[in-house]
Scaffold this motif. Structure first.
Motif, short mmCIF file in Angstrom:
data_model
loop_
_atom_site.label_atom_id
_atom_site.label_comp_id
_atom_site.label_asym_id
_atom_site.label_seq_id
_atom_site.Cartn_x
_atom_site.Cartn_y
_atom_site.Cartn_z
N VAL A 33 36.78 45.60 -48.60
CA VAL A 33 36.91 45.40 -47.15
C VAL A 33 35.93 46.31 -46.42
CG1 VAL A 33 38.42 45.72 -45.15
CG2 VAL A 33 39.29 44.59 -47.19
N GLY A 34 35.83 47.55 -46.85
CA GLY A 34 34.90 48.50 -46.21
C GLY A 34 33.47 48.01 -46.26
N PHE A 35 33.06 47.48 -47.40
CA PHE A 35 31.71 46.94 -47.55
C PHE A 35 31.48 45.78 -46.57
CE2 PHE A 35 28.80 43.91 -49.56
CZ PHE A 35 27.68 44.72 -49.74
N GLU A 36 32.47 44.88 -46.48
CA GLU A 36 32.34 43.72 -45.59
C GLU A 36 32.35 44.14 -44.12
OE1 GLU A 36 31.52 40.91 -46.75
OE2 GLU A 36 32.14 41.02 -48.83
N LEU A 37 33.21 45.09 -43.76
CA LEU A 37 33.26 45.54 -42.36
C LEU A 37 31.98 46.27 -41.97
CD1 LEU A 37 36.97 46.69 -41.96
CD2 LEU A 37 35.87 44.68 -40.96
N PHE A 38 31.38 46.99 -42.91
CA PHE A 38 30.10 47.64 -42.63
C PHE A 38 29.04 46.60 -42.27
CE2 PHE A 38 26.03 49.55 -44.03
CZ PHE A 38 26.00 50.64 -43.16
N ALA A 39 29.02 45.50 -42.99
CA ALA A 39 28.07 44.41 -42.69
C ALA A 39 28.34 43.86 -41.29
CB ALA A 39 28.17 43.30 -43.73
N MET A 86 25.00 50.43 -34.33
CA MET A 86 26.12 49.93 -35.13
C MET A 86 27.40 50.05 -34.28
SD MET A 86 27.37 50.85 -39.00
CE MET A 86 27.13 52.57 -38.89
N LYS A 87 28.15 48.97 -34.26
CA LYS A 87 29.39 48.94 -33.49
C LYS A 87 30.49 49.73 -34.20
CE LYS A 87 28.92 44.33 -31.44
NZ LYS A 87 29.60 43.03 -31.31
N PRO A 88 31.28 50.48 -33.45
CA PRO A 88 32.42 51.16 -34.07
C PRO A 88 33.54 50.15 -34.39
CG PRO A 88 32.42 51.55 -31.71
CD PRO A 88 31.15 50.79 -32.03
N LEU A 89 34.43 50.55 -35.29
CA LEU A 89 35.61 49.74 -35.61
C LEU A 89 36.76 50.22 -34.74
CD1 LEU A 89 35.48 49.75 -39.51
CD2 LEU A 89 34.71 47.94 -37.96
N ARG A 90 37.51 49.29 -34.20
CA ARG A 90 38.72 49.62 -33.44
C ARG A 90 39.87 48.85 -34.08
NH1 ARG A 90 36.06 50.44 -28.19
NH2 ARG A 90 35.25 52.53 -28.48
N PHE A 91 40.85 49.59 -34.56
CA PHE A 91 42.00 48.99 -35.23
C PHE A 91 43.12 48.80 -34.22
CE2 PHE A 91 39.50 50.90 -38.54
CZ PHE A 91 39.60 49.99 -39.59
N ILE A 92 43.66 47.59 -34.15
CA ILE A 92 44.69 47.25 -33.19
C ILE A 92 46.05 47.22 -33.91
CG2 ILE A 92 45.43 45.54 -31.47
CD1 ILE A 92 42.67 46.88 -30.93
N GLY A 93 47.07 47.76 -33.23
CA GLY A 93 48.42 47.75 -33.81
C GLY A 93 48.47 48.50 -35.12
N GLN A 145 29.71 45.40 -38.78
CA GLN A 145 29.29 46.40 -37.80
C GLN A 145 27.79 46.32 -37.52
OE1 GLN A 145 31.32 49.82 -39.95
NE2 GLN A 145 31.46 50.50 -37.81
N GLN A 146 27.04 45.88 -38.49
CA GLN A 146 25.58 45.76 -38.34
C GLN A 146 25.15 44.40 -37.80
OE1 GLN A 146 23.79 46.92 -42.04
NE2 GLN A 146 24.45 49.02 -41.80
N GLY A 147 26.12 43.57 -37.44
CA GLY A 147 25.81 42.27 -36.87
C GLY A 147 25.67 41.15 -37.88
N LEU A 148 26.02 41.40 -39.12
CA LEU A 148 25.94 40.39 -40.17
C LEU A 148 27.30 39.73 -40.36
CD1 LEU A 148 23.93 42.57 -42.70
CD2 LEU A 148 23.01 40.86 -41.11
N VAL A 178 37.51 40.42 -34.71
CA VAL A 178 36.66 39.79 -33.71
C VAL A 178 35.53 40.78 -33.39
CG1 VAL A 178 38.12 40.53 -31.77
CG2 VAL A 178 36.58 38.62 -31.47
N ALA A 179 34.30 40.28 -33.43
CA ALA A 179 33.13 41.14 -33.23
C ALA A 179 32.28 40.70 -32.05
CB ALA A 179 32.29 41.17 -34.51
N LYS A 180 32.76 39.76 -31.24
CA LYS A 180 31.92 39.22 -30.17
C LYS A 180 31.79 40.15 -28.98
CE LYS A 180 35.36 36.56 -27.62
NZ LYS A 180 35.62 35.28 -27.01
N MET A 181 32.65 41.17 -28.89
CA MET A 181 32.55 42.12 -27.79
C MET A 181 31.39 43.09 -28.04
SD MET A 181 35.45 40.71 -27.69
CE MET A 181 37.14 41.10 -27.93
N GLN A 182 30.79 43.56 -26.97
CA GLN A 182 29.65 44.45 -27.09
C GLN A 182 30.03 45.85 -27.58
OE1 GLN A 182 26.39 43.78 -26.67
NE2 GLN A 182 26.87 41.64 -26.30
N ASP A 183 31.26 46.30 -27.25
CA ASP A 183 31.61 47.70 -27.48
C ASP A 183 32.10 48.01 -28.89
OD1 ASP A 183 33.93 46.20 -26.87
OD2 ASP A 183 35.01 48.01 -26.28
#
Length: 105
Positions: free
Chosen positions: A25-31, A1-8, A33-36, A67-72
């Motif tokens: 929002v948390g529910f959607e961001l969890f999805a 699962m990808k971590p979340l990084r908050f900018i600004g 993070q799992q690639g959904l 944006v979720a296209k980055m690997q990290d």
């Protein structure tokens, strides 16, 4: 699962959402993070390639641009209360600026 990084100020902005909207929002961001994909989203090509807007319809209209296209990580560029039908130029410009910032890293 990808971590979340908050900018600004995106994390502080998200913390100012009403509790129900934050939970959604948390529910959607969890999805994400799992690639959904979120349940309600829109591509934000004007911000940058691979950028999407999560749309939350709880106690008003709330948006999170990411944006979720980055690997990290999943990068949260902007979180805001949408007050008009069209996303403001200011909100798009801010997300675009933050997108450019993460591309330089």
């Amino acid at each position: 699962m990808k971590p979340l990084r908050f900018i600004g100020s995106s994390l502080d902005d998200l913390k100012n959402f009403p509790e129900e909207a934050r939970k959604a929002v948390g529910f959607e961001l969890f999805a994400v993070q799992q690639g959904l994909m979120p349940s309600d989203f829109k591509p934000m090509l004007s911000v940058g390639p691979g950028t999407y807007e999560i749309r939350i319809h709880v106690m008003g209209e709330w948006r999170v641009i990411y944006v979720a296209k980055m690997q990290d990580a999943v990068y949260i560029l902007h979180a805001f209360h949408k007050k008009t039908q069209k996303t403001s130029k200011h909100d798009i410009a801010l997300a675009e600026q933050r997108y450019k910032q993460i591309m330089k890293e």
